[in-house]
Design a protein around this motif. Structure first.
Motif, mmCIF file in Angstrom:
data_model
loop_
_atom_site.group_PDB
_atom_site.id
_atom_site.type_symbol
_atom_site.label_atom_id
_atom_site.label_comp_id
_atom_site.label_asym_id
_atom_site.label_seq_id
_atom_site.Cartn_x
_atom_site.Cartn_y
_atom_site.Cartn_z
ATOM 1 N N ALA A 51 0.833 -1.205 0.000
ATOM 2 C CA ALA A 51 0.000 0.000 0.000
ATOM 3 C C ALA A 51 0.869 1.257 0.000
ATOM 4 O O ALA A 51 0.600 2.218 -0.729
ATOM 5 N N LYS A 52 1.933 1.241 0.822
ATOM 6 C CA LYS A 52 2.826 2.397 0.887
ATOM 7 C C LYS A 52 3.588 2.592 -0.419
ATOM 8 O O LYS A 52 3.734 3.710 -0.909
ATOM 9 N N VAL A 53 4.089 1.491 -0.979
ATOM 10 C CA VAL A 53 4.838 1.578 -2.233
ATOM 11 C C VAL A 53 3.926 2.066 -3.351
ATOM 12 O O VAL A 53 4.313 2.920 -4.168
ATOM 13 N N ASP A 54 2.699 1.542 -3.408
ATOM 14 C CA ASP A 54 1.753 1.999 -4.424
ATOM 15 C C ASP A 54 1.520 3.505 -4.310
ATOM 16 O O ASP A 54 1.474 4.212 -5.319
ATOM 17 N N ARG A 55 1.351 3.969 -3.073
ATOM 18 C CA ARG A 55 1.110 5.398 -2.877
ATOM 19 C C ARG A 55 2.333 6.222 -3.283
ATOM 20 O O ARG A 55 2.212 7.282 -3.914
ATOM 21 N N LEU A 56 3.534 5.721 -2.932
ATOM 22 C CA LEU A 56 4.755 6.438 -3.307
ATOM 23 C C LEU A 56 4.923 6.503 -4.813
ATOM 24 O O LEU A 56 5.318 7.547 -5.359
ATOM 25 N N TYR A 57 4.632 5.407 -5.508
ATOM 26 C CA TYR A 57 4.749 5.422 -6.966
ATOM 27 C C TYR A 57 3.709 6.351 -7.593
ATOM 28 O O TYR A 57 3.986 7.031 -8.597
ATOM 29 N N GLU A 58 2.518 6.387 -7.013
ATOM 30 C CA GLU A 58 1.505 7.311 -7.520
ATOM 31 C C GLU A 58 1.957 8.756 -7.322
ATOM 32 O O GLU A 58 1.835 9.590 -8.226
ATOM 33 N N GLU A 59 2.497 9.052 -6.143
ATOM 34 C CA GLU A 59 3.000 10.400 -5.866
ATOM 35 C C GLU A 59 4.188 10.731 -6.767
ATOM 36 O O GLU A 59 4.341 11.871 -7.225
ATOM 37 N N ALA A 60 5.033 9.733 -7.047
ATOM 38 C CA ALA A 60 6.167 9.948 -7.946
ATOM 39 C C ALA A 60 5.679 10.259 -9.351
ATOM 40 O O ALA A 60 6.265 11.093 -10.053
ATOM 41 N N VAL A 62 2.812 11.688 -10.126
ATOM 42 C CA VAL A 62 2.301 13.063 -10.096
ATOM 43 C C VAL A 62 3.464 14.045 -10.266
ATOM 44 O O VAL A 62 3.396 14.979 -11.080
ATOM 45 N N ALA A 63 4.531 13.814 -9.517
ATOM 46 C CA ALA A 63 5.706 14.683 -9.612
ATOM 47 C C ALA A 63 6.363 14.570 -10.985
ATOM 48 O O ALA A 63 6.878 15.559 -11.521
ATOM 49 N N LYS A 66 4.481 16.735 -13.375
ATOM 50 C CA LYS A 66 4.819 18.130 -13.115
ATOM 51 C C LYS A 66 6.219 18.442 -13.650
ATOM 52 O O LYS A 66 6.465 19.522 -14.194
ATOM 53 N N TYR A 67 7.134 17.468 -13.507
ATOM 54 C CA TYR A 67 8.476 17.621 -14.070
ATOM 55 C C TYR A 67 8.391 17.755 -15.591
ATOM 56 O O TYR A 67 9.039 18.628 -16.186
ATOM 57 N N ASN A 68 7.592 16.905 -16.221
ATOM 58 C CA ASN A 68 7.445 16.962 -17.672
ATOM 59 C C ASN A 68 6.908 18.316 -18.122
ATOM 60 O O ASN A 68 7.358 18.886 -19.121
ATOM 61 N N GLY A 69 5.915 18.828 -17.377
ATOM 62 C CA GLY A 69 5.372 20.135 -17.713
ATOM 63 C C GLY A 69 6.394 21.241 -17.539
ATOM 64 O O GLY A 69 6.509 22.135 -18.386
ATOM 65 N N GLU A 178 11.896 25.227 -11.036
ATOM 66 C CA GLU A 178 10.782 24.301 -10.843
ATOM 67 C C GLU A 178 11.149 22.901 -11.319
ATOM 68 O O GLU A 178 10.779 21.894 -10.707
ATOM 69 N N LEU A 179 11.901 22.835 -12.398
ATOM 70 C CA LEU A 179 12.354 21.556 -12.932
ATOM 71 C C LEU A 179 13.205 20.812 -11.901
ATOM 72 O O LEU A 179 12.998 19.620 -11.646
ATOM 73 N N ARG A 180 14.134 21.505 -11.294
ATOM 74 C CA ARG A 180 14.988 20.880 -10.276
ATOM 75 C C ARG A 180 14.164 20.448 -9.062
ATOM 76 O O ARG A 180 14.411 19.388 -8.478
ATOM 77 N N ARG A 181 13.187 21.257 -8.685
ATOM 78 C CA ARG A 181 12.361 20.925 -7.526
ATOM 79 C C ARG A 181 11.553 19.656 -7.776
ATOM 80 O O ARG A 181 11.477 18.771 -6.919
ATOM 81 N N GLN A 182 10.959 19.542 -8.968
ATOM 82 C CA GLN A 182 10.165 18.354 -9.278
ATOM 83 C C GLN A 182 11.047 17.122 -9.441
ATOM 84 O O GLN A 182 10.654 16.013 -9.078
ATOM 85 N N LYS A 183 12.249 17.301 -9.976
ATOM 86 C CA LYS A 183 13.177 16.176 -10.096
ATOM 87 C C LYS A 183 13.527 15.644 -8.710
ATOM 88 O O LYS A 183 13.546 14.422 -8.491
ATOM 89 N N THR A 184 13.787 16.551 -7.775
ATOM 90 C CA THR A 184 14.084 16.141 -6.401
ATOM 91 C C THR A 184 12.909 15.386 -5.795
ATOM 92 O O THR A 184 13.089 14.380 -5.095
ATOM 93 N N ALA A 185 11.694 15.861 -6.074
ATOM 94 C CA ALA A 185 10.492 15.194 -5.549
ATOM 95 C C ALA A 185 10.364 13.780 -6.104
ATOM 96 O O ALA A 185 10.079 12.831 -5.368
ATOM 97 N N VAL A 186 10.577 13.628 -7.418
ATOM 98 C CA VAL A 186 10.484 12.298 -8.036
ATOM 99 C C VAL A 186 11.508 11.354 -7.429
ATOM 100 O O VAL A 186 11.187 10.237 -7.007
ATOM 101 N N LEU A 187 12.754 11.802 -7.366
ATOM 102 C CA LEU A 187 13.818 10.943 -6.850
ATOM 103 C C LEU A 187 13.559 10.559 -5.397
ATOM 104 O O LEU A 187 13.834 9.421 -4.987
ATOM 105 N N GLY A 188 13.030 11.492 -4.611
ATOM 106 C CA GLY A 188 12.733 11.195 -3.215
ATOM 107 C C GLY A 188 11.673 10.113 -3.074
ATOM 108 O O GLY A 188 11.809 9.200 -2.247
#
Length: 382
Positions: A51-60, A62-63, A66-69, A178-188
């Motif tokens: 459940a946690k991994v699924d949520r993390l991948y979903e959040e990743a 989303v990020a 946002k990174y693509n945009g 913004e690109l760097r911020r979203q990249k950090t979010a994805v990697l996290g």
């Protein structure tokens, strides 16, 4: 007198010192106890990890969108800045040419003495010759005025271009931040998911992989791949189009779940998009990738429709507005199907309740049922 002073007493006497030391030790022990219990994660069950991994991948994901945009906007801002810079260079070259011409005219006037026309008339012995010279002088004056006007025009244009370039550069810097911020979010998010999976025992990991495969309707081999959802395909964090290699699609990946009856596409373009997507089955998911060796979800749908001659925007939340909205009951092959409340995932519908999509790190491009995720909407590309 100083020799007779009493030694200065410590604010804490012997008993007080002992009491303070005891309290300090007790406090340290308590802090250690609470620190240990506060930072030690409780042992999670396989279902809780999933459940946690699924949520993390979903959040990743989303990020990732946002990174693509942000990347798309940064690329556009960079192109705009480069165009303005090139135009400023061309304008500067024209300005220098105009200045050279004006300088040549000024030098010629200096050499001729620049006499007043009335004086020239008084000194000449041939009025006809004077009038001819006066006409030539007027033409020269007109050329000089035009040259001055050209210099002024180029100077004004260059000032405006410099102001626009400064504004464009500021926008570019903002998009890059913004690109760097979203990249950090994805990697996290991806690192947090990998950390959770790494804590599983071999038996727990097997149960986890089986649960994921059962959800996807792919059988035991359908989703584990190279190290499961935390495998090597998910460790490529470059966000570029290059992938980490191509894995061979299993039988389950090619025809997973649901009705496998072939469905005819409604038009040639939809058929071409589906054909392209099928040819990408087995290629790895890499966030931010648009092919040809790896994809994220919106990168795959964009590439599929590009192969059919249709240009789609880059992100899920812009692709959903790239055509006519259709209900789930009206789905036809070639439609884009979107998932989750944030419109963070997209696949290409192929009929029979199935889609081709790039799921997430460690899960290659595959066929999957559209009911494996919360359905959010669909769009028919025209």
């Amino acid at each position: 007198m100083a020799a007779h002073r009493k030694p200065r007493q410590s604010p804490l006497g012997g008993q007080a010192v002992r009491t303070a030391a005891t309290l300090a030790l007790a406090s340290a022990a308590t802090a250690t106890l609470f620190e240990g219990s506060g930072h030690a994660d409780p042992r999670l069950t396989t279902a809780q990890v999933k459940a946690k991994v699924d949520r993390l991948y979903e959040e990743a994901e989303v990020a990732t969108e946002k990174y693509n945009g942000a990347k798309e906007r940064a690329d556009e801002a960079r192109e705009a800045f480069d165009r303005l810079r090139d135009e400023a260079a061309r304008r500067t070259e024209r300005l220098n040419t105009a200045r050279d011409g004006l300088g040549a005219m000024a030098a010629a006037q200096y050499r001729s003495g620049g006499l007043d026309p009335a004086v020239q008339l008084a000194l000449t012995s041939d009025p006809d010759e004077y009038l001819e010279r006066a006409a030539l002088a007027e033409k020269a004056g007109n050329r000089q005025a035009a040259a001055v006007t050209a210099v002024r025009r180029e100077l004004g244009a260059i000032r405006q271009l410099r102001a626009e370039s400064a504004s464009s550069l500021a926008a570019l810097r903002g998009h890059e931040t913004e690109l760097r911020r979203q990249k950090t979010a994805v990697l996290g998010k991806l690192e947090a998911a990998r950390t959770l999976l790494a804590r599983l025992t071999a038996e727990e990991r097997a149960r986890y992989d089986a649960a994921v495969a059962a959800r996807n309707g792919t059988g035991s081999q359908g989703n584990s791949g190279s190290g499961g959802t935390g495998g090597t395909s998910g460790t490529d964090t470059s966000g570029e189009s290059g992938g980490t290699g191509v894995s061979t699609p299993s039988r389950a990946d090619r025809s997973s779940g649901g009705d496998r009856t072939p469905v005819t596409a409604p038009n040639n373009r939809a058929a071409e998009a589906i054909s392209f997507a099928r040819s990408q089955i087995g290629k790895p998911y890499v966030w931010g990738a648009t092919g040809p060796s790896a994809y994220d979800c919106s990168g795959l749908t964009q590439a599929a429709w590009r192969a059919a001659g249709v240009s789609l925007p880059r992100t899920t939340y812009t692709q959903i507005n790239a055509g006519q909205r259709v209900s789930r009951s009206q789905l036809a092959p070639g439609d884009l199907v979107f998932f989750y409340s944030g419109i963070s995932h997209v696949g290409l519908y192929i009929g029979g309740g199935q889609m081709i999509h790039a799921p997430r790190p460690g899960a290659p491009v595959r066929i999957a049922p559209i009911d494996e995720m919360p359905f959010a909407g669909a769009t028919r590309v025209s």
